[in-house]
Write an enzyme that holds these catalytic residues in place. Sequence first.
Site, PDB file in Angstrom:
ATOM      1  N   HIS A  20      40.739  24.878  92.998  1.00 35.46           N
ATOM      2  CA  HIS A  20      42.601  25.115  93.598  1.00 35.46           C
ATOM      3  C   HIS A  20      43.707  26.130  92.023  1.00 35.46           C
ATOM      4  CE1 HIS A  20      42.214  23.185  89.577  1.00 35.46           C
ATOM      5  NE2 HIS A  20      43.301  23.339  88.827  1.00 35.46           N
ATOM      6  N   ASP A  50      35.774  22.220  93.382  1.00 28.64           N
ATOM      7  CA  ASP A  50      36.939  23.103  92.902  1.00 28.64           C
ATOM      8  C   ASP A  50      36.438  24.278  92.289  1.00 28.64           C
ATOM      9  OD1 ASP A  50      39.358  23.104  92.197  1.00 28.64           O
ATOM     10  OD2 ASP A  50      39.542  22.512  90.356  1.00 28.64           O
ATOM     11  N   GLY A 122      47.145  25.838  82.598  1.00 31.49           N
ATOM     12  CA  GLY A 122      46.132  27.125  82.165  1.00 31.49           C
ATOM     13  C   GLY A 122      45.380  27.324  82.029  1.00 31.49           C
ATOM     14  N   ASN A 123      44.444  26.494  81.501  1.00 35.64           N
ATOM     15  CA  ASN A 123      43.168  26.313  80.779  1.00 35.64           C
ATOM     16  C   ASN A 123      42.234  26.166  82.201  1.00 35.64           C
ATOM     17  OD1 ASN A 123      43.746  25.038  77.862  1.00 35.64           O
ATOM     18  ND2 ASN A 123      42.029  26.358  78.007  1.00 35.64           N
ATOM     19  N   SER A 124      42.815  25.877  83.171  1.00 35.85           N
ATOM     20  CA  SER A 124      42.159  25.383  84.765  1.00 35.85           C
ATOM     21  C   SER A 124      40.984  26.912  85.127  1.00 35.85           C
ATOM     22  CB  SER A 124      43.254  25.471  85.848  1.00 35.85           C
ATOM     23  OG  SER A 124      43.390  23.494  85.668  1.00 35.85           O
ATOM     24  N   LEU A 184      18.640  13.759 101.322  1.00 40.99           N
ATOM     25  CA  LEU A 184      17.792  13.427 100.974  1.00 40.99           C
ATOM     26  C   LEU A 184      17.809  12.066 101.943  1.00 40.99           C
ATOM     27  CD1 LEU A 184      15.689  12.102  98.647  1.00 40.99           C
ATOM     28  CD2 LEU A 184      16.815  11.001  98.326  1.00 40.99           C
ATOM     29  N   GLY A 185      18.885  11.786 102.811  1.00 42.32           N
ATOM     30  CA  GLY A 185      18.503  10.731 103.615  1.00 42.32           C
ATOM     31  C   GLY A 185      18.715   9.402 103.735  1.00 42.32           C
ATOM     32  N   VAL A 186      19.221   8.731 102.473  1.00 40.03           N
ATOM     33  CA  VAL A 186      19.437   8.164 102.121  1.00 40.03           C
ATOM     34  C   VAL A 186      20.776   7.547 101.341  1.00 40.03           C
ATOM     35  CG1 VAL A 186      17.252   7.889 101.096  1.00 40.03           C
ATOM     36  CG2 VAL A 186      18.825   7.926  99.199  1.00 40.03           C
TER      37      VAL A 186
END
Length: 395
Positions: A20, A50, A122-124, A184-186
């Site tokens: 972002h 993200d 700003g920390n992102s 995993l298909g579950v």
Amino acid sequence: HALGSGVIVNSDGYIVTNNHVIAHASDIEVLLSDKRTFKGKVVGADPQTDVAVIKVQGRDLPTASLGDSSNLRVGDTVMAFGEPFGLGFTVTRGSVSALSRSLYDPNKFESFVQTDAAINPGNSGGPLVNVRGQVVGINTAIVPGQGPGGESSFLGIGFAIPSNMVKHVMGDLVKSGKVTRGYLGVKIGPLDDKLARQFHVPDTAGALIDSVTPGGPGDKAGLKPGDVVRKADGQTIEDSSQLQTLVIDTNPGTPVTLDILRDGKPMTVRVTLGERPADLAATVVPGRQSEGALRGVTVQNLTPALRDQLGIPSSVSGVVISDLDSNSPAAQAGLQQGDVIESINRHPVESVAAFNRLAAEAKGETLLQVNRGGEGQFVVISPGGGEQGGDDESQ
């Protein structure tokens, strides 16, 4: 213009930040703490986690190593690095408040490290660092208050993407520009006391397999509905979110050893993971209440496609009931799948996250504003009996 942070993770100039932060950038300028500036180029980005990777050309670049976030424990001391509000390089200190947190965004894979180290705009994209100087997370979100100029500010609840998830995403983006994930298909969900008793499990730790995709990796390995996954490659599975994170952070084709309980009997199953289909949602049913007046109600965000399908006017906002326990108070009051919940106790419901928050507070008689096929109505839900459930996730 946008401002964010990042961390140089190797001497080739690769920098990890948030998607972002750079998503709409036409030009990227990177300023180091020693005041050198570079032009940045996007290597790749993954909106579902993200995470983004950019690259700069430079010499003698300082780097930080990515640690093992699976070693984090609640109470560990951590520090958040970044440039909040454009004030300049800043370090804040706090603790790991919780692990495997989710903000219930159905379009994202979320298993955040929660911290009370101050994180502000700003920390992102900046690093969350342990006392050994290792990056254990990438700061990404906060529960906002009000800061200077009306900007969001920190209230003691911040979230970071765990470094093990970052490693997997970064590796794929650098290698091929896209991310592949294990499958995993579950379909899995959490255990509560009642389900644990039914499946002869001594406690509520683990992930309950609700269904198995025919022909999928789990089916081929012999997994069955009702199996409870307790460990994966020797790592204890506390809940379904932890198993989901482990699977998606593992490369397709990797063998995984699962310790399961089947009707209370321990078994070991070895599964070779497939590749997760691109069209499989990150979280299938993210907003299900397990207690209170709205227990047994599962919702999802109202998308344009659902709006057209259900005949909901553009002026209506809310969440759609995607599943409903027939024994729940809401079902007894006449609610149905496809109903749109506009408000709870006169508070607007604009997202799944808002539903979860308001529904958790709805203990007594609860007033809902509901839209069905374009027609609005008010419904009062009275708390009563009914079975309890939880979130399901496809793996």
